[in-house]
Design a protein around this motif. Structure first.
Motif, short mmCIF file in Angstrom:
data_model
loop_
_atom_site.label_atom_id
_atom_site.label_comp_id
_atom_site.label_asym_id
_atom_site.label_seq_id
_atom_site.Cartn_x
_atom_site.Cartn_y
_atom_site.Cartn_z
N GLU A 21 0.84 -1.19 0.00
CA GLU A 21 0.00 0.00 0.00
C GLU A 21 0.87 1.24 0.00
OE1 GLU A 21 -2.36 -0.32 3.52
OE2 GLU A 21 -0.64 -0.31 4.83
N GLY A 22 0.27 2.34 -0.33
CA GLY A 22 0.99 3.60 -0.32
C GLY A 22 1.99 3.70 -1.47
N VAL A 23 3.02 4.48 -1.25
CA VAL A 23 4.05 4.69 -2.26
C VAL A 23 5.00 3.50 -2.24
CG1 VAL A 23 5.95 6.18 -2.96
CG2 VAL A 23 3.88 7.19 -2.00
N MET A 24 5.28 2.98 -3.42
CA MET A 24 6.17 1.83 -3.55
C MET A 24 7.36 2.18 -4.43
SD MET A 24 3.57 -1.28 -4.22
CE MET A 24 1.92 -1.19 -3.57
N GLN A 25 8.48 1.59 -4.12
CA GLN A 25 9.64 1.72 -4.99
C GLN A 25 9.60 0.54 -5.95
OE1 GLN A 25 13.49 1.48 -3.11
NE2 GLN A 25 14.39 2.73 -4.72
N MET A 26 9.80 0.80 -7.23
CA MET A 26 9.74 -0.24 -8.24
C MET A 26 11.02 -0.24 -9.05
SD MET A 26 6.94 -0.99 -11.23
CE MET A 26 7.39 0.34 -12.31
N LYS A 27 11.57 -1.42 -9.25
CA LYS A 27 12.77 -1.56 -10.09
C LYS A 27 12.49 -2.67 -11.10
CE LYS A 27 17.65 -2.78 -10.02
NZ LYS A 27 18.79 -3.21 -9.19
N VAL A 28 12.68 -2.35 -12.37
CA VAL A 28 12.53 -3.32 -13.45
C VAL A 28 13.83 -3.37 -14.21
CG1 VAL A 28 11.27 -3.93 -15.55
CG2 VAL A 28 10.06 -2.79 -13.68
N SER A 29 14.33 -4.57 -14.44
CA SER A 29 15.54 -4.71 -15.25
C SER A 29 15.35 -5.87 -16.22
CB SER A 29 16.77 -4.93 -14.37
OG SER A 29 16.63 -6.08 -13.58
N ALA A 30 16.01 -5.77 -17.36
CA ALA A 30 15.94 -6.81 -18.38
C ALA A 30 17.30 -6.93 -19.04
CB ALA A 30 14.88 -6.46 -19.42
N SER A 31 17.64 -8.17 -19.39
CA SER A 31 18.93 -8.38 -20.07
C SER A 31 18.85 -9.58 -21.01
CB SER A 31 20.04 -8.59 -19.04
OG SER A 31 19.81 -9.78 -18.30
N ARG A 32 19.74 -9.57 -21.97
CA ARG A 32 19.88 -10.68 -22.90
C ARG A 32 21.38 -10.89 -23.08
NH1 ARG A 32 17.18 -10.68 -28.78
NH2 ARG A 32 15.35 -10.90 -27.48
N ASP A 33 21.85 -12.10 -22.82
CA ASP A 33 23.28 -12.38 -22.91
C ASP A 33 23.50 -13.82 -23.34
OD1 ASP A 33 26.06 -12.10 -22.66
OD2 ASP A 33 26.03 -12.58 -20.52
N GLN A 34 24.08 -14.01 -24.48
CA GLN A 34 24.45 -15.33 -25.02
C GLN A 34 23.29 -16.32 -24.96
OE1 GLN A 34 28.05 -16.57 -23.06
NE2 GLN A 34 29.20 -14.82 -23.83
N GLY A 35 22.12 -15.89 -25.45
CA GLY A 35 20.97 -16.77 -25.51
C GLY A 35 20.14 -16.84 -24.23
N LYS A 36 20.63 -16.29 -23.15
CA LYS A 36 19.88 -16.29 -21.90
C LYS A 36 19.18 -14.94 -21.74
CE LYS A 36 20.23 -16.90 -16.93
NZ LYS A 36 21.10 -17.16 -15.78
N GLN A 37 17.88 -14.97 -21.50
CA GLN A 37 17.10 -13.75 -21.30
C GLN A 37 16.61 -13.72 -19.86
OE1 GLN A 37 14.25 -12.94 -24.47
NE2 GLN A 37 15.34 -14.43 -25.75
N LYS A 38 16.57 -12.52 -19.29
CA LYS A 38 16.20 -12.39 -17.89
C LYS A 38 15.45 -11.08 -17.67
CE LYS A 38 18.43 -12.12 -13.35
NZ LYS A 38 19.72 -12.19 -12.64
#
Length: 88
Positions: free
Chosen positions: A48-65
């Protein structure tokens, strides 16, 4: 203040099951209660209330995250939303 608890789960899931988990997370955030558990151990969070949000994405040698992290402060004393009654 409630005692410290944590929950971690790691497994291989197909995209259908991942979508089901993401929908459950969304519903929990919308309703203000997320319950994580396996067996008898449970951790309940109240987003509830104000939230901190972090989104990250990566692609490296066929692996996606993709990583999504939300954090917020526990609200001990919730402010009331009612207007005060003032009479003269």
């Amino acid at each position: 203040m409630k005692r410290n608890k944590s929950f971690t789960h790691k497994s291989l899931q197909d995209s259908k099951q991942v979508k089901k988990v993401l929908r459950a997370l969304l519903k929990g955030v919308e309703e203000g209660t997320l319950t994580f558990g396996q067996g008898e151990d449970e951790v309940q969070l109240t987003p509830e209330g104000v939230m901190q949000m972090k989104v990250s994405a990566s692609r490296d040698q066929g692996k996606q995250k993709m990583t999504l992290r939300l954090s917020w402060q526990e609200q001990e004393n919730k402010p009331t939303r009612k207007s005060p009654s003032i009479k003269s």
